[in-house]
Design an enzyme around this catalytic site. Structure first.
Site, mmCIF file in Angstrom:
data_model
loop_
_atom_site.group_PDB
_atom_site.id
_atom_site.type_symbol
_atom_site.label_atom_id
_atom_site.label_comp_id
_atom_site.label_asym_id
_atom_site.label_seq_id
_atom_site.Cartn_x
_atom_site.Cartn_y
_atom_site.Cartn_z
ATOM 1 N N ASP A 64 0.861 -1.180 0.000
ATOM 2 C CA ASP A 64 0.000 0.000 0.000
ATOM 3 C C ASP A 64 0.902 1.236 0.000
ATOM 4 O OD1 ASP A 64 -2.002 1.816 0.155
ATOM 5 O OD2 ASP A 64 -2.696 1.279 2.160
ATOM 6 N N THR A 85 7.013 2.872 -0.281
ATOM 7 C CA THR A 85 7.882 4.006 -0.023
ATOM 8 C C THR A 85 7.288 5.307 -0.573
ATOM 9 O OG1 THR A 85 9.855 2.656 0.028
ATOM 10 C CG2 THR A 85 10.196 4.957 -0.483
ATOM 11 N N ASN A 110 10.405 -7.283 -8.810
ATOM 12 C CA ASN A 110 9.830 -5.984 -9.144
ATOM 13 C C ASN A 110 10.933 -4.968 -9.388
ATOM 14 O OD1 ASN A 110 9.720 -3.442 -7.191
ATOM 15 N ND2 ASN A 110 9.943 -5.252 -5.874
ATOM 16 N N PHE A 114 9.646 3.088 -6.909
ATOM 17 C CA PHE A 114 8.980 4.083 -6.039
ATOM 18 C C PHE A 114 7.864 4.847 -6.755
ATOM 19 C CE2 PHE A 114 12.982 4.900 -3.143
ATOM 20 C CZ PHE A 114 12.860 3.613 -2.639
ATOM 21 N N ASN A 139 7.306 4.346 5.239
ATOM 22 C CA ASN A 139 8.636 4.087 4.696
ATOM 23 C C ASN A 139 8.938 5.207 3.693
ATOM 24 O OD1 ASN A 139 10.369 2.957 2.522
ATOM 25 N ND2 ASN A 139 10.273 1.062 3.712
ATOM 26 N N ASN A 170 14.261 4.138 3.903
ATOM 27 C CA ASN A 170 14.578 3.092 2.927
ATOM 28 C C ASN A 170 15.892 3.430 2.233
ATOM 29 O OD1 ASN A 170 14.676 1.190 0.931
ATOM 30 N ND2 ASN A 170 12.654 1.626 0.075
ATOM 31 N N SER A 173 16.300 -0.170 -1.487
ATOM 32 C CA SER A 173 15.616 -0.612 -2.699
ATOM 33 C C SER A 173 16.621 -0.672 -3.839
ATOM 34 C CB SER A 173 14.498 0.363 -3.070
ATOM 35 O OG SER A 173 14.101 0.112 -4.405
ATOM 36 N N ASN A 175 15.906 -0.421 -6.917
ATOM 37 C CA ASN A 175 15.330 0.154 -8.135
ATOM 38 C C ASN A 175 15.450 1.668 -8.244
ATOM 39 O OD1 ASN A 175 14.450 -2.436 -8.992
ATOM 40 N ND2 ASN A 175 12.828 -2.317 -7.445
ATOM 41 N N THR A 176 16.160 2.300 -7.319
ATOM 42 C CA THR A 176 16.431 3.738 -7.427
ATOM 43 C C THR A 176 17.945 3.895 -7.439
ATOM 44 O OG1 THR A 176 14.386 4.370 -6.312
ATOM 45 C CG2 THR A 176 16.165 5.972 -6.247
ATOM 46 N N LYS A 215 15.856 0.379 6.834
ATOM 47 C CA LYS A 215 15.615 -0.914 6.169
ATOM 48 C C LYS A 215 16.800 -1.241 5.281
ATOM 49 C CE LYS A 215 12.139 -3.370 3.462
ATOM 50 N NZ LYS A 215 10.763 -3.321 2.957
ATOM 51 N N ASN A 244 15.144 -5.966 2.681
ATOM 52 C CA ASN A 244 14.463 -5.622 1.442
ATOM 53 C C ASN A 244 14.638 -6.780 0.438
ATOM 54 O OD1 ASN A 244 13.282 -4.028 -0.665
ATOM 55 N ND2 ASN A 244 13.968 -2.206 0.440
ATOM 56 N N THR A 245 14.295 -6.554 -0.815
ATOM 57 C CA THR A 245 14.450 -7.577 -1.860
ATOM 58 C C THR A 245 15.933 -7.737 -2.207
ATOM 59 O OG1 THR A 245 14.178 -5.845 -3.522
ATOM 60 C CG2 THR A 245 12.206 -7.063 -2.900
ATOM 61 N N GLY A 295 10.444 -13.694 2.631
ATOM 62 C CA GLY A 295 10.036 -15.078 2.388
ATOM 63 C C GLY A 295 9.147 -15.706 3.438
HETATM 64 C C1 LIG Z 1 5.993 -5.470 -5.609
HETATM 65 C C2 LIG Z 1 6.867 -5.087 -4.463
HETATM 66 C C3 LIG Z 1 7.055 -3.739 -4.164
HETATM 67 C C4 LIG Z 1 7.844 -3.368 -3.079
HETATM 68 N N1 LIG Z 1 8.011 -2.052 -2.799
HETATM 69 C C5 LIG Z 1 8.729 -1.691 -1.710
HETATM 70 C C6 LIG Z 1 8.869 -0.333 -1.355
HETATM 71 O O1 LIG Z 1 8.300 0.560 -1.974
HETATM 72 N N2 LIG Z 1 9.632 -0.032 -0.274
HETATM 73 C C7 LIG Z 1 10.264 -0.991 0.470
HETATM 74 O O2 LIG Z 1 10.940 -0.673 1.445
HETATM 75 N N3 LIG Z 1 10.135 -2.296 0.159
HETATM 76 C C8 LIG Z 1 9.392 -2.664 -0.899
HETATM 77 N N4 LIG Z 1 9.265 -3.984 -1.208
HETATM 78 C C9 LIG Z 1 10.010 -4.995 -0.407
HETATM 79 C C10 LIG Z 1 9.130 -5.621 0.682
HETATM 80 O O3 LIG Z 1 8.718 -4.660 1.607
HETATM 81 C C11 LIG Z 1 9.899 -6.743 1.416
HETATM 82 O O4 LIG Z 1 11.019 -6.170 2.083
HETATM 83 C C12 LIG Z 1 10.414 -7.819 0.473
HETATM 84 O O5 LIG Z 1 9.473 -8.083 -0.538
HETATM 85 C C13 LIG Z 1 10.708 -9.139 1.213
HETATM 86 O O6 LIG Z 1 9.540 -9.649 1.839
HETATM 87 P P1 LIG Z 1 8.613 -10.797 1.174
HETATM 88 O O7 LIG Z 1 9.535 -11.902 0.738
HETATM 89 O O8 LIG Z 1 7.675 -11.201 2.235
HETATM 90 O O9 LIG Z 1 7.929 -10.161 0.020
HETATM 91 C C14 LIG Z 1 8.471 -4.373 -2.286
HETATM 92 C C15 LIG Z 1 8.247 -5.722 -2.591
HETATM 93 C C16 LIG Z 1 7.456 -6.084 -3.635
HETATM 94 C C17 LIG Z 1 7.227 -7.547 -3.923
#
Ligand SMILES: Cc1cc2nc3c(=O)[nH]c(=O)nc-3n(C[C@H](O)[C@H](O)[C@H](O)COP(=O)(O)O)c2cc1C
Length: 357
Positions: A64, A85, A110, A114, A139, A170, A173, A175-176, A215, A244-245, A295
């Site tokens: 969200d 974020t 992904n 942002f 965030n 944050n 990420s 992606n930035t 994070k 994060n990812t 995960g």
């Molecule tokens: C589609 C997508 C968008 C995300 N966007 C953000 C973001 O805007 N800011 C952030 O800190 N993490 C973002 N995350 C990372 C998640 O908050 C989380 O740290 C990460 O997905 C690992 O948790 P999970 O394996 O349960 O998904 C995003 C993850 C996904 C899948």
């Protein structure tokens, strides 16, 4: 009702991922997804970050981004949700397609970048959603083309602090461009010190001092982790979110999208993010609260993260694959694991396995 939500889930999975996501958010927002009416078990209640969490299971940032469905998400049984974020100005993010389901691997890649409505609009959404029926964090991050990223963090911090319970910086990420360089020692020190200074004159949505957390990525070197742990201790940071990812790609991934650029989340991230969580727990001697992410898809996963060092848990990807019924399932299974091991609260289990990783 369970049957209906299963049918809804099957329909969503036939849609392109980003449209499915927007549809799910709208359904939540307009009350089309039934709230969970189970009260939280006393064993799951916990004070952390100076806040009373009804249960330790939270929704991770990114689901969200605009704070558009805060109340409905909390009504699904989450103890907390993290919006964002959020960046100062609205931005559309990277070109589409930028969101990929790796169904065979229970994972997502992904590179959204942002995409969000910007801090002013999001502040209005939050003001409408208050008072919250749970804990709400925000965030924050800089705009992609910003000339002054530090000021971007400051701006979001200042505008959102009075509207939420805690704030997350944050710096992880993928992606930035340039964002993860804030994890480097000197930059991190400058960033955190600036925000801590700013915090002095602010209070959060409940009138207290606003907890400040960062994070981090799961792809950090040993040296970076050492610096982050020492900075967290020296500056008395309120907590760390791990993680994060990841930009890494385990060899065993099977899905056709496995080589897409972006951050990988879901089941394949569980092991690494849990190992880093335990490592950071040891480095901060259990003195800084940790939020375990990466995960989690079951009560057992949540329990493993607690025992590795997390005081709170967040997840995102498993919600996409399993739908909202996963929230009560994780909570009741987690409570059962705690009870079976003789605990009557969450905090007694935190970090017990941290030396095993
Ligand atoms: C589609 C997508 C968008 C995300 N966007 C953000 C973001 O805007 N800011 C952030 O800190 N993490 C973002 N995350 C990372 C998640 O908050 C989380 O740290 C990460 O997905 C690992 O948790 P999970 O394996 O349960 O998904 C995003 C993850 C996904 C899948």
């Amino acid at each position: 009702m369970k049957r209906l939500s299963k049918i809804g889930g099957a329909v969503l999975h036939r849609l392109p991922p980003e449209i499915a996501h927007e549809t799910a958010l709208k359904a939540l927002r307009y009350g089309l997804i039934w709230p969970q009416d189970q009260a939280d078990l006393p064993i799951l209640k916990q004070k952390c970050l100076g806040l009373q969490f009804p249960n330790p299971i939270g929704l991770a940032a990114g689901f969200d981004k605009n704070g558009a469905a805060v109340s409905s998400l909390l009504s699904q049984g989450f103890g907390s949700i993290e919006i964002g974020t959020v960046t100062p100005l609205p931005q559309t993010g990277n070109p589409k397609p930028r969101l990929f389901r790796l169904s065979e691997d229970k994972a997502i890649i992904n590179r959204l970048g942002f995409n969000n409505l910007g801090v002013s609009e999001i502040a209005r959404n939050l003001a409408h959603a208050r008072p919250y029926a749970g804990i709400v964090g925000a965030n924050i991050g800089p705009n992609r083309d910003s000339d002054d990223p530090l000021n971007d963090y400051r701006k979001c911090f200042t505008l959102l602090a009075p509207l939420v319970d805690y704030l997350v910086v944050n710096i992880s990420s993928p992606n930035t461009p340039g964002l993860r360089a804030w994890q480097d020692k000197d930059s991190l020190n400058r960033l955190i010190s600036t925000l801590l200074d700013r915090r002095a004159g602010l209070s959060n949505a409940r009138g207290g001092s606003i907890p400040l957390l960062i994070k981090i990525a799961p792809d950090l070197s040993d040296r970076s982790r050492r610096h982050i742990a020492s900075t967290a201790l020296a500056l008395k940071l309120d907590g760390l979110l791990i993680s994060n990812t990841t930009v890494s790609r385990p060899k065993y991934l099977r899905s056709k999208h496995k080589s897409e650029t972006g951050g990988l989340s879901g089941k394949p991230v569980f092991r690494t993010s849990t190992a880093i969580l335990a490592d950071m727990y040891r480095r901060v001697n259990g003195e800084v609260p940790l939020i375990g992410i990466g995960g989690v898809g079951s009560g057992e996963d949540a329990y493993t993260k607690l025992r590795a060092g997390a005081s709170l848990i967040q997840f995102y990807t498993a919600l996409v694959f399993d739908g909202p019924s996963i929230v009560p399932n994780i909570k009741s299974d987690l409570a059962a694991f705690l009870s079976a091991d003789g605990f009557d609260n969450v905090s007694s289990a935190v970090g017990l396995d941290s030396s095993k990783y």
